[in-house]
Write an enzyme that holds these catalytic residues in place. Structure first.
Site, PDB file in Angstrom:
ATOM      1  N   ASN A  23       2.595 -10.511  -8.388  1.00  0.00           N
ATOM      2  CA  ASN A  23       1.927 -10.032 -10.073  1.00  0.00           C
ATOM      3  C   ASN A  23       1.476  -8.558  -9.432  1.00  0.00           C
ATOM      4  O   ASN A  23       1.083  -7.439 -10.163  1.00  0.00           O
ATOM      5  CB  ASN A  23       1.402 -10.260 -10.582  1.00  0.00           C
ATOM      6  CG  ASN A  23       0.111 -11.382 -10.036  1.00  0.00           C
ATOM      7  OD1 ASN A  23       0.694 -12.521  -8.774  1.00  0.00           O
ATOM      8  ND2 ASN A  23      -0.859 -10.737  -9.994  1.00  0.00           N
ATOM      9  N   GLY A  25       0.313  -5.527  -6.177  1.00  0.00           N
ATOM     10  CA  GLY A  25       0.481  -4.698  -4.826  1.00  0.00           C
ATOM     11  C   GLY A  25       1.721  -4.215  -4.444  1.00  0.00           C
ATOM     12  O   GLY A  25       2.973  -4.401  -4.801  1.00  0.00           O
ATOM     13  N   GLY A  27       4.174  -6.535  -3.610  1.00  0.00           N
ATOM     14  CA  GLY A  27       4.857  -7.994  -4.420  1.00  0.00           C
ATOM     15  C   GLY A  27       5.220  -7.107  -5.729  1.00  0.00           C
ATOM     16  O   GLY A  27       6.749  -7.817  -5.937  1.00  0.00           O
ATOM     17  N   SER A 151       0.688  -7.847   9.710  1.00  0.00           N
ATOM     18  CA  SER A 151       0.036  -6.628   9.304  1.00  0.00           C
ATOM     19  C   SER A 151       0.063  -5.838  10.585  1.00  0.00           C
ATOM     20  O   SER A 151       0.331  -7.063  12.466  1.00  0.00           O
ATOM     21  CB  SER A 151      -1.228  -6.829   8.569  1.00  0.00           C
ATOM     22  OG  SER A 151      -2.207  -5.984   9.308  1.00  0.00           O
ATOM     23  N   TYR A 176      -9.145 -13.210   9.446  1.00  0.00           N
ATOM     24  CA  TYR A 176      -7.428 -12.634   9.258  1.00  0.00           C
ATOM     25  C   TYR A 176      -6.313 -12.169   9.953  1.00  0.00           C
ATOM     26  O   TYR A 176      -5.266 -12.217  10.426  1.00  0.00           O
ATOM     27  CB  TYR A 176      -8.169 -11.000   8.800  1.00  0.00           C
ATOM     28  CG  TYR A 176      -7.030 -10.159   7.952  1.00  0.00           C
ATOM     29  CD1 TYR A 176      -6.191 -10.876   7.118  1.00  0.00           C
ATOM     30  CD2 TYR A 176      -6.144  -9.074   8.348  1.00  0.00           C
ATOM     31  CE1 TYR A 176      -5.106 -10.262   6.149  1.00  0.00           C
ATOM     32  CE2 TYR A 176      -5.754  -7.871   7.925  1.00  0.00           C
ATOM     33  CZ  TYR A 176      -4.706  -8.955   6.524  1.00  0.00           C
ATOM     34  OH  TYR A 176      -3.845  -8.200   6.536  1.00  0.00           O
TER      35      TYR A 176
END
Length: 312
Positions: A23, A25, A27, A151, A176
């Site tokens: 929904n 970014g 994606g 990332s 992260y």
């Protein structure tokens, strides 16, 4: 690869694509590109309302977009199980799975199942999702692909299995980095197991978007209640970030380009891998640690309660 763009994506008529975090970014941009090429896109979203709003926006530019919004909260193993059961019942086969959704640099929290949230959402939720969708991926009419979004931050990650949930020591960026390193260990180990078991109808590919201007960067400062950090991140995004549309290209290339070999890592070709057209890249040595990859797989099965037998 040159200046590869979405225009070079093949027709996806008849294909079923699952995108997590569809929904917003990367994606959202990926969903739009898949739909434009004729795929049925299952939009796996934590919020159905936000998913429906995104689908409506896509349909305003692609009138015949075939979109199926479904609730899938990667912070809940029961939600993942319900989502995958519904997809298998409705579609049978899945041609492309994009493990895209994620959270970044948030204060320490735990998922519904007691996992540190960044590892729980970014890795463990996707591990369970992929395992539960494996029969549907094997049922694809052609060669299915699992694309896992990592990332450049994987380079600051460390797999400390004695404190995997960062209970003794937590740094939001270190956690992260660990989750993004876990994404790569999983993607490569999945391909190794595919090869070892003679599976010739699924490929596992990893990618990263570089520095893309999305809402991902804002959640951490928002949850910390820091307007200064939020303002700084907005400035950094404006100055350094490429568009989400551009950032989605490595994922789209990994998912659809001809000649992809399992175990590849795709990222932007510009300065420091932060922006540009897709190219094959090398991730760090830690991401290729076979012992860590095997241990992470075993621990992931134990934590999620989901056995992932690639040969099945």
């Amino acid at each position: 690869m040159g200046d590869w763009s979405v225009a070079e994506m093949p027709s996806l008529d008849g294909d079923t694509v699952v995108v997590t975090g569809a929904n917003s970014g990367l994606g959202f941009e990926g969903t739009k590109a898949f739909a434009r090429k004729g795929a049925t896109v299952v939009m796996a979203c934590r919020s159905v309302d936000r998913g429906e709003d995104a689908a409506a926006e896509i349909r305003r530019s692609i009138a015949d977009a075939d979109l199926d919004v479904r609730q899938c909260d990667l912070a809940s193993l029961s939600s993942v199980a319900g989502f995958t059961e519904g997809v298998r019942d409705e579609y049978g086969g899945v041609d492309i799975l994009c493990n895209n959704a994620g959270v970044m640099a948030i204060p320490r929290q735990e998922t519904e199942d007691g996992f540190e949230t960044q590892l729980g959402v970014n890795h463990l939720g996707h591990f369970a999702l992929t395992a539960r969708l494996w029969p549907a991926l094997r049922a694809s009419d052609g060669e299915a692909r699992v694309v896992t979004q990592s990332s450049g931050a994987h380079e600051m990650g460390e797999m400390d299995f004695s404190d995997l949930m960062s209970e003794r020591s937590y740094g939001r960026w270190a956690a992260y980095g660990r989750s993004k390193l876990a994404n790569l260990l999983f993607a490569y180990e999945l391909q190794d197991r595919i090869d070892d078991n003679g599976v010739d109808d699924v490929r596992s590919v990893a990618c990263h978007p570089g520095y893309a201007d999305t809402n991902l960067q804002f959640r951490g400062p928002q949850e910390m209640g820091s307007n200064v950090r939020l303002a700084g991140m907005k400035v950094a995004n404006a100055l350094l970030g490429q568009s989400a549309k551009q950032g989605a290209l490595p994922m789209l290339y990994a998912a659809t380009a001809d000649g992809i070999i399992g175990g590849e890592y795709v990222g932007p070709d510009g300065l420091l891998g932060m922006r540009g057209a897709p190219e094959f890249q090398q991730s760090n040595e830690a991401s290729r640690d076979e012992d860590d990859a095997a241990e992470l797989w075993s621990v992931s099965e134990e934590l999620t309660g989901v056995e992932f037998d690639v040969s099945a």
